[in-house]
Motif scaffolding. Structure first.
Motif, short mmCIF file in Angstrom:
data_model
loop_
_atom_site.label_atom_id
_atom_site.label_comp_id
_atom_site.label_asym_id
_atom_site.label_seq_id
_atom_site.Cartn_x
_atom_site.Cartn_y
_atom_site.Cartn_z
N GLY A 50 0.82 -1.19 0.00
CA GLY A 50 0.00 0.00 0.00
C GLY A 50 0.86 1.25 0.00
N ALA A 51 0.36 2.30 -0.63
CA ALA A 51 0.99 3.62 -0.57
C ALA A 51 0.03 4.51 0.20
CB ALA A 51 1.23 4.17 -1.96
N GLY A 66 11.04 12.77 -6.42
CA GLY A 66 11.19 13.92 -5.54
C GLY A 66 10.53 13.79 -4.19
N LEU A 67 9.93 12.65 -3.88
CA LEU A 67 9.22 12.48 -2.61
C LEU A 67 10.11 11.84 -1.54
CD1 LEU A 67 5.71 11.17 -3.75
CD2 LEU A 67 6.47 13.53 -3.39
N LYS A 68 9.73 12.06 -0.28
CA LYS A 68 10.36 11.40 0.85
C LYS A 68 9.52 10.18 1.17
CE LYS A 68 12.13 15.77 2.69
NZ LYS A 68 12.05 16.75 3.80
N VAL A 69 10.09 9.00 0.96
CA VAL A 69 9.34 7.75 1.00
C VAL A 69 9.77 6.88 2.19
CG1 VAL A 69 8.70 5.66 -0.26
CG2 VAL A 69 9.15 7.80 -1.51
N ILE A 70 8.82 6.53 3.05
CA ILE A 70 9.08 5.60 4.14
C ILE A 70 8.95 4.18 3.59
CG2 ILE A 70 8.30 4.73 6.38
CD1 ILE A 70 7.11 7.51 6.90
N VAL A 71 9.94 3.34 3.87
CA VAL A 71 9.89 1.95 3.40
C VAL A 71 10.69 1.09 4.37
CG1 VAL A 71 11.95 2.10 1.93
CG2 VAL A 71 10.09 0.52 1.30
N GLU A 109 4.25 6.53 2.70
CA GLU A 109 4.81 5.27 3.19
C GLU A 109 4.39 4.16 2.24
OE1 GLU A 109 5.09 2.31 7.10
OE2 GLU A 109 3.91 4.16 7.22
N VAL A 110 5.36 3.34 1.83
CA VAL A 110 5.09 2.19 0.98
C VAL A 110 5.54 0.94 1.74
CG1 VAL A 110 5.59 1.03 -1.20
CG2 VAL A 110 5.41 3.52 -1.13
#
Length: 311
Positions: A151-152, A171-176, A224-225
């Motif tokens: 899920g995103a 360009g995004l700040k991605v939690i993984v 968040e992914v």
């Protein structure tokens, strides 16, 4: 995706949600009681029961014994009594057992130990978020019942509308999660974006679910992914995040989650028939909706569907 946490970690996960959202909110959103009064039930599915091989011997008479790795809600977790197994997979196991005309019994097992437990006959099947892979198909049979979905999710007030393809994270700040399948996917997306001249993403890693939530709410992170099941549960419990996309966990291929049985035992076809009977009578959809996992539904169960290739 696979649950690899033990019972202690499961308790920590529940505690974190209670801290972040408040006990009243969690009780209101989901029934975590050992009684499970809202669990969906079905009648015997004759086609499934008739498909059980004549020579198949269950672990216990009249019982469908299921191995489960107990982790975070909403898949397999412990109820408020800290011993009763509940969740989406537990509900599916109960429905399949009823479809076969049997009772269900759960055997909690550490993730690393379920293959040995299954092959040694400790339980009839494993229903614990197991992804179908070609390597696993050499040792086990499978009956698919959910899509393997990431899920995103973003904060409620986020301007982001959709995360479905590589350019959407530019360009995004991605939690993984570090070292996970989902990390491999978003890192590949980022590689493609950079090669195409798009802005690189920044990846953030948190050990604690509450910290991830706070990062989204504060604007320190954009999205968040991670496994959709946990994020969907969190969104329903807290009402502070929303889903903006789902990504198959096998991207660019398709991966499915399946009931796992001993190779060549013959039970898989009966379980596949049971799941398809549940899809037809609507009980399958009810069970997924109960835990906010409608996005992970399959249109049809298949015995030994194509699995993810060997790495």
């Amino acid at each position: 995706m696979s649950i690899r946490r033990n019972a202690a970690a499961a308790a920590i996960g529940i505690a974190a949600l209670l801290t972040a959202f408040g006990a009243a909110a969690q009780t209101k959103a989901f029934d975590l009681s050992p009684e499970q009064a809202g669990r969906v039930h079905t009648t015997r599915i004759d086609a499934a029961a008739a498909s059980i091989p004549a020579g198949f011997k269950f672990v216990k008479d009249g019982v469908f014994t299921v191995g489960v790795s107990v982790g975070d809600p909403p898949l397999n977790t412990y109820a408020t009594d800290a011993k009763t197994v509940i969740g989406t997979d537990a509900d599916l196991a109960s429905l399949v057992a009823e479809g076969l005309g049997r009772k269900v019994e759960f055997v909690p097992v550490a993730w690393d130990d379920w293959p040995l437990g299954l092959t040694s006959g400790k339980f009839d099947a494993v229903i614990s978020n197991v992804t179908v892979t070609e390597e696993r198909k050499q040792r086990f049979d499978f009956s698919s019942y959910r899509q393997d979905v990431l899920g995103a999710h973003v904060a409620l007030n986020s301007p982001i509308k959709s995360i479905k393809e590589p350019k959407d994270i530019a360009g995004l700040k991605v939690i993984v999660g570090a070292g996970t399948n989902q990390e491999k996917i978003v890192l590949e997306w980022n590689r493609q974006n950079v090669a195409a001249g798009l802005k690189p993403a920044e990846f953030l890693y948190f050990e604690d679910n509450g910290a991830s939530l706070l990062a989204l709410q504060s604007g320190r992170a954009d999205v968040e992914v991670n496994p959709n099941s946990r994020l969907a549960y969190s969104a329903a419990v807290g009402g502070k995040t929303r889903q903006v996309g789902v990504i198959n966990g096998g991207w660019p291929l398709t991966a499915e989650i399946a009931i796992t049985t001993r190779k060549g035992s013959g039970l898989a076809d009966a379980l596949t028939a049971a799941i398809n009977g549940l899809i037809a009578n609507g009980k399958y959809a009810e069970a997924l909706a109960r835990w906010n996992l409608t996005a992970e539904a399959v249109a049809q169960s298949r015995t030994n569907p194509p699995g993810l290739p060997k790495v």
